[in-house]
Write a protein that holds these residues in place. Structure first.
Motif, PDB file in Angstrom:
ATOM      1  N   PRO A  28       0.911  -1.232  -0.276  1.00 52.35           N
ATOM      2  CA  PRO A  28      -0.098  -0.290   0.149  1.00 52.35           C
ATOM      3  C   PRO A  28       1.054   1.279  -0.036  1.00 52.35           C
ATOM      4  CG  PRO A  28      -0.242  -1.260   2.006  1.00 52.35           C
ATOM      5  CD  PRO A  28       0.865  -1.964   1.230  1.00 52.35           C
ATOM      6  N   GLY A  29       0.857   1.948  -0.980  1.00 61.47           N
ATOM      7  CA  GLY A  29       1.312   3.843  -0.968  1.00 61.47           C
ATOM      8  C   GLY A  29       2.246   3.592  -1.432  1.00 61.47           C
ATOM      9  N   LEU A  30       2.490   2.180  -2.572  1.00 57.95           N
ATOM     10  CA  LEU A  30       3.540   2.894  -3.350  1.00 57.95           C
ATOM     11  C   LEU A  30       3.518   3.017  -4.721  1.00 57.95           C
ATOM     12  CD1 LEU A  30       7.036   1.571  -3.528  1.00 57.95           C
ATOM     13  CD2 LEU A  30       6.096  -0.855  -4.498  1.00 57.95           C
ATOM     14  N   MET A  31       4.189   3.877  -5.166  1.00 55.89           N
ATOM     15  CA  MET A  31       3.728   5.137  -6.457  1.00 55.89           C
ATOM     16  C   MET A  31       4.738   4.948  -7.412  1.00 55.89           C
ATOM     17  SD  MET A  31       0.521   5.470  -5.590  1.00 55.89           S
ATOM     18  CE  MET A  31       0.295   6.603  -6.828  1.00 55.89           C
ATOM     19  N   ALA A  32       5.813   4.710  -6.633  1.00 53.98           N
ATOM     20  CA  ALA A  32       6.953   4.471  -7.750  1.00 53.98           C
ATOM     21  C   ALA A  32       8.428   3.723  -7.571  1.00 53.98           C
ATOM     22  CB  ALA A  32       7.153   6.127  -8.564  1.00 53.98           C
ATOM     23  N   VAL A  33       9.334   3.921  -8.319  1.00 53.28           N
ATOM     24  CA  VAL A  33       9.963   3.152  -7.972  1.00 53.28           C
ATOM     25  C   VAL A  33      11.594   3.161  -8.480  1.00 53.28           C
ATOM     26  CG1 VAL A  33       9.734   0.950  -7.400  1.00 53.28           C
ATOM     27  CG2 VAL A  33      10.092   0.825 -10.040  1.00 53.28           C
ATOM     28  N   GLY A  34      12.663   3.277  -8.689  1.00 55.63           N
ATOM     29  CA  GLY A  34      13.519   4.491  -9.756  1.00 55.63           C
ATOM     30  C   GLY A  34      14.463   3.599 -10.052  1.00 55.63           C
ATOM     31  N   VAL A  35      15.818   3.397 -11.488  1.00 54.78           N
ATOM     32  CA  VAL A  35      16.198   2.571 -12.334  1.00 54.78           C
ATOM     33  C   VAL A  35      17.107   3.270 -11.741  1.00 54.78           C
ATOM     34  CG1 VAL A  35      16.569   1.118 -13.765  1.00 54.78           C
ATOM     35  CG2 VAL A  35      14.451   1.040 -12.613  1.00 54.78           C
ATOM     36  N   ARG A  36      18.533   2.547 -11.938  1.00 52.97           N
ATOM     37  CA  ARG A  36      19.604   3.780 -12.212  1.00 52.97           C
ATOM     38  C   ARG A  36      20.823   2.572 -12.944  1.00 52.97           C
ATOM     39  NH1 ARG A  36      24.628   5.102  -8.928  1.00 52.97           N
ATOM     40  NH2 ARG A  36      24.305   3.450  -8.095  1.00 52.97           N
ATOM     41  N   VAL A  37      20.737   2.993 -13.454  1.00 52.40           N
ATOM     42  CA  VAL A  37      21.990   2.143 -15.163  1.00 52.40           C
ATOM     43  C   VAL A  37      23.346   2.937 -15.042  1.00 52.40           C
ATOM     44  CG1 VAL A  37      22.684   1.264 -17.077  1.00 52.40           C
ATOM     45  CG2 VAL A  37      20.482   0.914 -16.405  1.00 52.40           C
ATOM     46  N   ALA A  38      23.537   2.920 -15.161  1.00 52.88           N
ATOM     47  CA  ALA A  38      25.774   3.077 -14.667  1.00 52.88           C
ATOM     48  C   ALA A  38      26.393   2.403 -15.573  1.00 52.88           C
ATOM     49  CB  ALA A  38      25.577   3.766 -12.917  1.00 52.88           C
ATOM     50  N   LYS A  39      27.337   3.736 -16.153  1.00 53.15           N
ATOM     51  CA  LYS A  39      28.904   2.565 -16.908  1.00 53.15           C
ATOM     52  C   LYS A  39      29.517   2.121 -15.762  1.00 53.15           C
ATOM     53  CE  LYS A  39      31.946   4.358 -20.069  1.00 53.15           C
ATOM     54  NZ  LYS A  39      32.804   5.190 -21.377  1.00 53.15           N
ATOM     55  N   ALA A  40      30.008   1.641 -16.217  1.00 56.21           N
ATOM     56  CA  ALA A  40      30.965  -0.029 -14.847  1.00 56.21           C
ATOM     57  C   ALA A  40      32.453   1.184 -15.119  1.00 56.21           C
ATOM     58  CB  ALA A  40      30.711  -1.028 -15.283  1.00 56.21           C
ATOM     59  N   LYS A  41      32.838   1.099 -13.603  1.00 49.21           N
ATOM     60  CA  LYS A  41      34.468   1.476 -13.826  1.00 49.21           C
ATOM     61  C   LYS A  41      35.653   0.425 -14.358  1.00 49.21           C
ATOM     62  CE  LYS A  41      33.284   3.875  -9.743  1.00 49.21           C
ATOM     63  NZ  LYS A  41      32.879   3.881  -7.992  1.00 49.21           N
ATOM     64  N   ALA A  42      36.278   0.966 -15.057  1.00 51.18           N
ATOM     65  CA  ALA A  42      37.495  -0.162 -15.345  1.00 51.18           C
ATOM     66  C   ALA A  42      37.971  -0.651 -14.322  1.00 51.18           C
ATOM     67  CB  ALA A  42      38.823   0.514 -15.782  1.00 51.18           C
ATOM     68  N   ALA A  43      38.037  -1.818 -14.199  1.00 54.54           N
ATOM     69  CA  ALA A  43      39.048  -2.754 -13.384  1.00 54.54           C
ATOM     70  C   ALA A  43      40.449  -2.193 -12.866  1.00 54.54           C
ATOM     71  CB  ALA A  43      38.785  -4.141 -14.456  1.00 54.54           C
ATOM     72  N   THR A  44      40.821  -2.759 -11.344  1.00 52.72           N
ATOM     73  CA  THR A  44      41.973  -1.943 -11.459  1.00 52.72           C
ATOM     74  C   THR A  44      42.687  -3.621 -11.096  1.00 52.72           C
ATOM     75  OG1 THR A  44      41.215  -0.211  -9.959  1.00 52.72           O
ATOM     76  CG2 THR A  44      43.164  -0.866  -9.504  1.00 52.72           C
ATOM     77  N   PRO A  45      44.375  -2.914 -11.657  1.00 48.04           N
ATOM     78  CA  PRO A  45      44.752  -4.242 -12.178  1.00 48.04           C
ATOM     79  C   PRO A  45      45.280  -4.653 -10.780  1.00 48.04           C
ATOM     80  CG  PRO A  45      45.800  -2.344 -12.927  1.00 48.04           C
ATOM     81  CD  PRO A  45      44.309  -2.259 -12.603  1.00 48.04           C
TER      82      PRO A  45
END
Length: 45
Positions: A28-45
């Motif tokens: 009850p009361g849930l009206m919206a959700v959010g989605v975030r798509v982000a570019k992945a960070k480069a792997a650190t060696p």
């Protein structure tokens, strides 16, 4: 995070569908959700 390691093979437009599936009754009361798509960070060696 639901899918922290999800990768898209090609650049382009994608359709993301969200569905409530963990409860028998809607929240009850849930009206919206959010989605975030982000570019992945480069792997650190």
């Amino acid at each position: 995070m639901a899918l922290p390691n999800q990768k898209f093979q090609r650049s382009g437009t994608y359709k993301i569908v969200l569905e409530q599936y963990m409860r028998q009754n809607q929240l009850p009361g849930l009206m919206a959700v959010g989605v975030r798509v982000a570019k992945a960070k480069a792997a650190t060696p």
